[in-house]
Scaffold this active site. Structure first.
Site, short mmCIF file in Angstrom:
data_model
loop_
_atom_site.label_atom_id
_atom_site.label_comp_id
_atom_site.label_asym_id
_atom_site.label_seq_id
_atom_site.Cartn_x
_atom_site.Cartn_y
_atom_site.Cartn_z
NE ARG A 25 -4.00 -2.03 2.01
CZ ARG A 25 -3.88 -3.06 3.06
NH1 ARG A 25 -3.05 -2.98 3.80
NH2 ARG A 25 -4.72 -4.20 3.02
CE LYS A 77 -1.88 12.96 -15.64
NZ LYS A 77 -2.14 13.11 -17.11
CD GLU A 136 5.61 15.74 -24.37
OE1 GLU A 136 5.27 16.97 -23.90
OE2 GLU A 136 4.91 14.78 -24.81
CE LYS A 143 3.92 16.69 -16.10
NZ LYS A 143 4.14 15.49 -16.85
CD GLU A 171 -5.27 15.48 -17.01
OE1 GLU A 171 -4.11 15.01 -16.35
OE2 GLU A 171 -5.67 15.38 -17.99
NE ARG A 184 -0.85 16.26 -14.54
CZ ARG A 184 -0.25 15.48 -13.23
NH1 ARG A 184 -0.51 15.89 -12.13
NH2 ARG A 184 0.83 14.92 -13.77
CG ASN A 241 -2.70 16.19 -22.07
OD1 ASN A 241 -1.66 15.59 -21.96
ND2 ASN A 241 -3.77 16.02 -21.11
CG HIS A 283 -0.26 15.06 -25.69
ND1 HIS A 283 0.58 16.18 -25.75
CD2 HIS A 283 0.52 14.25 -24.92
CE1 HIS A 283 1.84 16.10 -25.27
NE2 HIS A 283 1.77 14.80 -24.87
CG HIS A 300 -3.09 10.27 -27.43
ND1 HIS A 300 -3.61 10.86 -26.16
CD2 HIS A 300 -1.55 9.99 -26.95
CE1 HIS A 300 -2.68 10.75 -25.33
NE2 HIS A 300 -1.51 10.42 -25.80
CG HIS A 313 4.22 10.19 -26.64
ND1 HIS A 313 2.87 10.29 -26.84
CD2 HIS A 313 4.53 11.42 -25.76
CE1 HIS A 313 2.20 11.39 -26.03
NE2 HIS A 313 3.24 11.81 -25.24
#
Lengths: 365, 365
Positions: free
Chosen positions: B118, B140, B182, B224, B234, B238, B242, B245, B249, B262
């Site tokens: 945990r 993330k 990025e 960032k 987010e 936030r 993207n 993106h 994507h 990417h």
């Protein structure tokens, strides 16, 4: 209906306790933020309560995941079924997961909610006494790993816990007793007056008196909420909730998981903790016997398995999660209603505790 | 060495940036609370840097888990290898997981740290430019599910991020360029003066000038960190991270994951976001061209795949995680250095953006 508040800052949540709460849609609606709801339950509970919960949640876009029943399925493969169900139904970040069932369903659904899209809302609807008084409070979620129980998981708090005491009517009596082991534990570790209340109401509890059940559940959850409120992530005090569990886990592991119910092993383990506390001179023989008598009246075993030797216990206890820097720590009673976690005891006292005659102790009561 | 602080209350942590930091044991030691450390890396990175990190961590009880390399392995089966390694070496709650590698290693090691018993401590040692400026900041973590990327994970902050810019010397040039996509993004969304700095230093960056790399990484991480500090989970701001993106994507999904890197897909997607912002009248054609030119100088593609139709884009974009209540939201530029997330645009502008002649645009620069 009783309402109890678990105070954890911005992760605080209410516990609702009463007979028939499954039929109160507004209790659920007030904690659901989006339009999607995913019910997670198992094969045993679904035929009993799923249609009523579905009824209470009509109006939401519902997905249902029915898991196989049992601790043996508390693993990643079964957890995937929840993710498959959520993704298959295109549930978004705003969805709410509702866990309907006992501790295994709650642990898995809670862990799935903690991880799905990095965390979605979660409501607990525990249907066993054990999950109502123990696993539904405190935010521990997780699954087992082949090398250890509950080794993979998260601390993740629900938005609300809805406890319908009427659901205990379908619980096998042996599982009701197993839940009472944890109820009695709260009296022993932090609420001495609760022990007298339990002595007075034990027959009513086993007879499923709804008023008595509500009160016992509320006092148990309140005790746990107090402890968890002080120590959410188990850095100290929270470990007292494990009274009888280190001895109990050894019994479960030695007998093979599922042979003794968890609450049954905890009951016998609690007797051992009482005996060790007496040998340390912290409680009297009369106080020990009071605890043992209450456990027995709850329909629980108070004698560890006759074939388990001191070496068997020590072998299993060496891998307990409470081992820190190699030292074994135990939860013991300083007084009735006052537990401590300690590694500070003479080794001879532990050895004498493991070798004590529990059969004889039970017979003389 | 530059040190940057990510401010997230009691989850705040430092980012250390400089050449040769892998050889500074004290940087690691100050963030390790226990005696056990588990290094998680992959087959590609291990031969390059594992022995140096092991050297820096001598004195701790070390376990090492070497994963297969690649996004295709970012799944539960591979994650189990980390749990197997930790449990096999009897790592306790006091252990620290150190992620040595790119974004996939960091995401998986971070998620494993979030879940093991945990939650245990975690240090990031990112070795690719993309992971240094993006995935190592913000907490993330996660894995892919057959039905979606990053669908299972946690927000979990490291205790520290150690960025050794010298590790970029072994990075394939194509991956360095992908990381620069990025870097340029931060200038476009929230730091207009950084764009001028990048125009001045692009050749130095591609030539692996350590001073220029340190500064670019620091400014990127600072940007960032500012955004994540305002909106850790987010719920709003936030999402501007993207930029490019959603279009990107769609390109990745249509071409098949791994065909375009990417960062390459993000570069072409950023060109589309620039074009759409121009069509909305928010930026000028000159400003759009400035962005496109910078991406091209970084060695990145600025034209989407010629075989992708508007329908292809729309099909993939409908399942994006940023879809809320069925409405497509896009990150666009109000001004250079000022991004917004919006669903408030005429459909014709989106259609015209998808049908624009990017080949022609690139040729006229």
């Amino acid at each position: 209906m009783h309402t109890l508040h678990v105070n954890l800052g911005d992760r605080s949540y209410p516990i609702y306790i009463g007979a028939g709460l499954l039929d109160q849609p507004e209790l659920f609606a007030r904690h659901i933020g989006g339009r999607q709801v995913a019910i997670v339950t198992n094969e045993t509970v679904a035929p009993l309560y799923l249609s009523r919960l579905t009824e209470a949640l009509q109006g939401f876009e519902l997905a249902t995941v029915v898991l196989p029943d049992g601790e043996a399925f508390k693993n990643w493969e079964t957890l995937q079924l929840i993710f498959d169900g959520l993704l298959g139904a295109r549930h978004e970040r705003g969805t709410t997961v509702v866990a309907l069932g006992g501790g295994v369903v709650g642990d898995m659904a809670g862990f799935a909610a903690a991880c799905y899209q990095r965390g979605v809302d979660f409501i607990q609807v525990p249907t066993t006494l054990l999950s109502q008084v123990d696993s539904s409070v405190g935010g521990k979620t997780g699954i087992n790993h082949p090398l250890g129980k509950n080794m993979v998981g998260a601390f993740y708090q629900p938005k609300a816990v809805v406890i319908d005491t009427a659901s205990l009517a379908t619980l096998p009596p042996r599982e009701l007793s197993a839940g009472l082991a944890e109820v009695i534990k709260y009296g022993l570790i932090c609420d001495e007056p609760f022990l007298a209340w339990l002595e007075e109401h034990m027959d009513a509890l086993r007879g499923l008196d709804q008023q008595a059940l509500s009160e016992a559940i509320e006092r148990s959850c309140a005790a746990k909420a107090r402890v968890v409120g002080v120590d959410e992530r188990e850095s100290g005090l929270r470990a007292i909730l494990n009274l009888g569990h280190t001895f109990g886990h050894a019994i479960e592991a030695h007998q093979g998981y599922g042979v003794w119910l968890h609450g049954e092993a905890v009951a016998a383990g609690t007797v051992m903790a009482l005996e060790m506390s007496r040998r340390l001179g912290w409680i009297s023989a009369e106080e020990r016997d009071r605890g043992v008598r209450l456990l027995r009246r709850a329909g629980l075993p108070v004698v560890p398995p006759q074939d388990m030797t001191a070496e068997d216990f020590l072998g299993h206890m060496a891998v307990d999660k409470k081992v820190q820097g190699g030292r074994l720590r135990l939860v013991l009673l300083r007084r009735m209603g006052d537990a401590v976690v300690t590694a500070d005891f003479p080794r001879e006292i532990l050895d004498a505790t493991l070798a004590a005659d529990y059969q004889g102790l039970a017979e003389q009561l």
